[in-house]
Every structure is written in C-alpha cells, then in structure tokens.
Design an enzyme around this catalytic site. Structure first.
Site, short mmCIF file in Angstrom:
data_model
loop_
_atom_site.label_atom_id
_atom_site.label_comp_id
_atom_site.label_asym_id
_atom_site.label_seq_id
_atom_site.Cartn_x
_atom_site.Cartn_y
_atom_site.Cartn_z
N GLU A 121 8.36 -13.08 9.38
CA GLU A 121 8.68 -13.08 10.77
C GLU A 121 9.96 -12.88 11.38
OE1 GLU A 121 6.65 -13.43 13.52
OE2 GLU A 121 4.75 -14.18 11.54
N HIS A 124 9.62 -8.95 11.38
CA HIS A 124 9.45 -8.50 12.50
C HIS A 124 10.22 -8.41 13.20
CE1 HIS A 124 4.77 -7.94 12.24
NE2 HIS A 124 4.41 -8.86 11.66
N GLU A 182 3.41 -4.59 9.77
CA GLU A 182 3.27 -5.38 8.71
C GLU A 182 3.98 -5.10 7.08
OE1 GLU A 182 1.36 -8.81 8.66
OE2 GLU A 182 1.93 -8.23 10.90
ZN LIG Z 1 3.29 -10.00 10.73
#
Ligand SMILES: [Zn+2]
Length: 261
Positions: A121, A124, A182
C-alpha cells in the site's frame, strides 16, 4: 516571437507533466501533489466519520508496530488506523494515511504478512499511483472538480474520485489498479519490508492466501481493487534474491521487528 513563446509554454507544460516513478518508469502526472494529499485527507476523514476504529488495542498496536518499522525506511509522517470491519481490506491514501480492516489482521499468519500488505500500500502512495490515475482520467480543468467531489461521495463525480483513490468499494465503485501499478507496488513493498527486517518471502504466502480467500462467495474487497494476475508470484520470486540481500543486511545490523497481536 509569439510562436516561440507558445512553443515554450507547451514545452514547459509537457516537461512538468513528465515524472519518474521510484522504479524508474516514466509517468504522466498533471495534478499538484498537494491537491492529491488534500483529497486523501478528505477521503480519510470521511471514512473515519463513517467507520469505527477498532477498540481492540492489540490489533492497533500490531498494525502500528509494523507500520512504524516500514515508515522508518521510507520516512515521512503517516497515520495508521485499524477499522472495525470484518471484510478483507487495507489501503493507503495520498497524504500518508493507512487504513487496515480487522478482517485483514485476522487473516494474516504473522507480522511479515501484514508488512507485505502495508508495504504494498505504501508502494502505491510512494509511486503516486492515485495522481497518475487522476491525471489519466481528466484534464486539468476537471481535476479541480474532482478534488471538490471527494467530499460528496453520493455524486457520480465523487464516486469516480474516491474510486481513483482506490477506496471506492466503500461506496460501491471499484476501479482496480492496473497490472503496471500492481507490479510496481509489489516491488516497492517487497524492498521496504525487507529493509525493515521483515521476511520478504512471506509476501508470496500472503498473496496465495489472498487468492484463496478471494475464491469464496464474496470476493475480498482487497482483491477487487488489487487484482491478482498470473505472473504476480513469478515477479515476486524474480525480485526475491535482491530483497533477500536487503533482509540479510537488516538482520546483520539488528533490525528485527517484534510485532504481535
Ligand atoms: Zn495494489
């Protein structure tokens, strides 16, 4: 003269829109980061007013202990909240906000697996994926409307804005991260967790566990915004030797987090 000036202006705009992610990928970023941070803060405040934080202090300490070790590697001030919610989810927002659901804490086997989730996280946010998504979605003019729309999640534009921040499932809209995002969050997260002294190999177990949990009747919220792709495990394995070096170095200098529930 006028043409030259125009060319210069266009050039400035193009240059200012080009950015490079932590993994060296070139990105188109149009929105000012402080506006993204503002959106993140607003969305996080909304969530906090709607969803109770857990009263389980062990869960909160567990998540905060892990986050602190990770943040030690990334720097910056981050806020971590564990929400009382049985669904499998965790998220991070621009403005350095991290949310973890109690369902996620119950799923993981150990501190390393939760470090894999939180590291992903943070990845990101560090790679400014929300900004990139907003920039792809809108022109600058609409960007201003999107920022304002975050405080009105009942409107269509508000839902889009929150969806792009990655927490739209709360309001019924799911905008999954792309495969590129991702993979990038995976690589950044893997390095951060290893540098902090968490076993990076546990990230593989975590994603396998997630995939299994997502096969049930109700797909896990986390898996809908962070879709699994066939090469995720392969890619993680490819980066593992590098991460294991960071992990060994961390252990050598005595970085051994001890976070427990
Ligand atoms: Zn992700």
């Amino acid at each position: 003269m006028f043409n030259k000036l125009l060319l210069l202006l266009v050039l400035i705009q193009v240059l200012s829109a080009c950015a490079t992610s932590p993994t060296g990928r070139s990105q188109l970023i149009y929105m000012p980061d402080n506006q993204l941070n503002q959106m993140g803060l607003q969305a996080f405040d909304n969530l906090k007013s709607q969803k109770p934080a857990t009263k389980n202090t062990k869960y909160t300490q567990f998540a905060q202990c892990i986050a602190e070790a990770l943040i030690h590697e990334t720097g910056g001030d981050w806020e971590v909240v564990v929400f009382e919610d049985e669904s499998l989810n965790a998220f991070a927002l621009p403005g350095n906000k991290i949310g973890v659901h109690t369902g996620m804490i119950k799923l993981v086997d150990n501190q390393d697996q939760l470090a894999a989730v939180i590291g992903h996280e943070i990845g990101h946010v560090m790679a400014r994926h929300s900004n990139e998504r907003m920039s792809q979605e809108t022109a600058v003019k609409q960007g201003v409307a999107l920022i304002q729309a975050v405080s009105a999640p009942e409107t269509a534009l508000g839902q889009t804005a929150i969806g792009l921040l990655g927490i739209g499932a709360q309001y019924g809209i799911i905008l999954p991260y792309s495969r590129t995002h991702e993979s990038e969050a995976d690589v950044i997260g893997l390095d951060i967790m290893a540098k902090a002294g968490f076993d990076p190999r546990q990230s593989i177990d975590l994603w396998k566990k997630m995939a299994a949990a997502g096969k049930g009747q109700e797909p896990a919220e986390f898996m809908s915004t962070h879709p699994s792709h066939s090469t995720r495990i392969e890619d993680l394995n490819k980066h593992m030797p590098n991460a294991m070096q960071y992990y060994q170095q961390a252990m050598t200098i005595g970085k051994k987090p001890r976070c427990s529930r």
